[in-house]
Design an enzyme around this catalytic site. Structure first.
Site, mmCIF file in Angstrom:
data_model
loop_
_atom_site.group_PDB
_atom_site.id
_atom_site.type_symbol
_atom_site.label_atom_id
_atom_site.label_comp_id
_atom_site.label_asym_id
_atom_site.label_seq_id
_atom_site.Cartn_x
_atom_site.Cartn_y
_atom_site.Cartn_z
ATOM 1 N N GLY A 116 -4.353 -5.446 13.969
ATOM 2 C CA GLY A 116 -4.697 -4.037 13.888
ATOM 3 C C GLY A 116 -3.998 -3.379 12.700
ATOM 4 O O GLY A 116 -2.978 -3.860 12.211
ATOM 5 N N CYS A 117 -4.537 -2.269 12.244
ATOM 6 C CA CYS A 117 -4.000 -1.610 11.047
ATOM 7 C C CYS A 117 -2.585 -1.072 11.289
ATOM 8 O O CYS A 117 -1.661 -1.375 10.524
ATOM 9 C CB CYS A 117 -4.932 -0.508 10.586
ATOM 10 S SG CYS A 117 -5.407 0.684 11.864
ATOM 11 N N TYR A 118 -2.405 -0.284 12.357
ATOM 12 C CA TYR A 118 -1.073 0.221 12.660
ATOM 13 C C TYR A 118 -0.107 -0.930 12.929
ATOM 14 O O TYR A 118 1.051 -0.908 12.503
ATOM 15 C CB TYR A 118 -1.101 1.126 13.900
ATOM 16 C CG TYR A 118 -1.805 2.436 13.741
ATOM 17 C CD1 TYR A 118 -1.395 3.377 12.804
ATOM 18 C CD2 TYR A 118 -2.883 2.762 14.565
ATOM 19 C CE1 TYR A 118 -2.034 4.597 12.688
ATOM 20 C CE2 TYR A 118 -3.530 3.982 14.457
ATOM 21 C CZ TYR A 118 -3.100 4.898 13.518
ATOM 22 O OH TYR A 118 -3.738 6.117 13.402
ATOM 23 N N ALA A 119 -0.595 -1.932 13.651
ATOM 24 C CA ALA A 119 0.261 -3.062 14.015
ATOM 25 C C ALA A 119 0.735 -3.811 12.778
ATOM 26 O O ALA A 119 1.875 -4.292 12.730
ATOM 27 C CB ALA A 119 -0.491 -4.001 14.952
#
Length: 303
Positions: free
Chosen positions: A118-121
């Site tokens: 994921g992007c935030y991850a």
């Protein structure tokens, strides 16, 4: 050698980004893109037929649809790269962050099932994993993560809301505190408890900053900001798409829009530090990361 790629869900934002990046690669990379008849894109038999032809199937689908796609293609010879959240902490899948450790690129290259991060991850794990691994941040430390993303990753309605006249300037969300990226952030950072994660959306299309504030006096040995910086620099010394940069007094979230790299920083003063990761939510945070994984899975990138 030709690697045939079928993108199941190629009309979405991530699928279009993957397709564009693959089409822009030099012809000697040997990728061949397979496309399904749009009228048959929801037909299981037609999708299975595409998977039977494909060396790698990329899933750019909602979670339930991604699980269904894997079931459809399970008996074919295709390998899977899943851009959804569905399999990111599944032990049968390899997490698609090559920089996780020295051996991880090889695991991605050899795996049949790879889950795209994921992007935030991506930003949070890149900051936390080396520091937890080095013992600078304890596994059970109460971590808070703040993040702001461009609106392009929020789906059609959010894009339409922001692109109309008078669209929203800023929005906090995920305030139920159970954001879908939390399991992968916790697991791959090496944390023993979920961090407190507060995401937000700004009035700009692409870009992202993930920030993690730290009271250094609460950490073992009260490390200096320079020690955190050095640990990150050591962890990513040979990384192709992650750079550890010097602190800056301010950061714009959209500076890396359209790019597939990421910048990490440690900003410190008077016993406090803020860790930041800056990336494009659609680049290193989605399509760019997927293409890097496809290069590894196809043997087109040297490990």
């Amino acid at each position: 050698m030709t690697t045939r790629i079928f993108i199941d869900g190629e009309a979405g934002t991530t699928g279009l980004g993957i397709r564009r990046r693959l089409e822009e690669l030099p012809s000697n990379y040997g990728f061949e893109l397979l496309s399904i008849d749009p009228a048959l894109r929801k037909e299981a038999d037609a999708r299975r037929a595409m998977m039977e032809q494909a060396d790698i199937t990329v899933l750019c689908l909602p979670d339930d649809a991604a699980r269904e796609a894997v079931a459809i293609g399970q008996e074919t010879r295709t390998r899977f790269l899943d851009a959804s959240t569905a399999h990111r902490v599944d032990p049968a899948w390899v997490y698609g962050l090559p920089e996780l450790n020295e051996q991880h690129s090889q695991k991605i290259a050899q795996a049949r099932f790879v889950s795209n991060p994921g992007c935030y991850a991506t930003g949070a794990i890149a900051l936390l994993h080396p520091l937890v691994d080095a013992g600078l941040i304890p596994m059970d430390h109460p971590v808070s993560i703040n993040a702001v993303s461009g609106y392009s990753g929020g789906g059609r309605k959010m894009v339409e809301d922001h692109e109309r006249e008078g669209g929203p300037a800023f929005m906090l969300y995920g305030l139920s505190l159970n954001h879908k990226h939390l399991p992968e952030i916790t697991h791959y950072s090496g944390l023993a408890r979920h961090p407190l994660f507060v995401p937000s959306v700004g009035h700009f299309p692409q870009g992202m900053i993930v920030s993690i504030p730290l009271h250094l006096v609460t950490l073992p040995g009260c490390p200096l900001p320079e020690e955190l910086h050095d640990a990150l620099s050591k962890a990513y010394a040979g990384a192709k798409t992650i750079r550890v940069c010097e602190s800056e007094p301010s950061l714009l979230a959209d500076t890396l829009a359209g790019r597939d790299d990421m910048e990490l920083r440690v900003h410190g003063q008077g016993g406090h530090a803020v860790l930041t990761a800056r990336l494009d939510n659609l680049g290193k945070g989605a399509s760019g990361a997927a293409v890097r994984n496809l290069l590894l899975m196809s043997g087109e990138e040297k490990l």
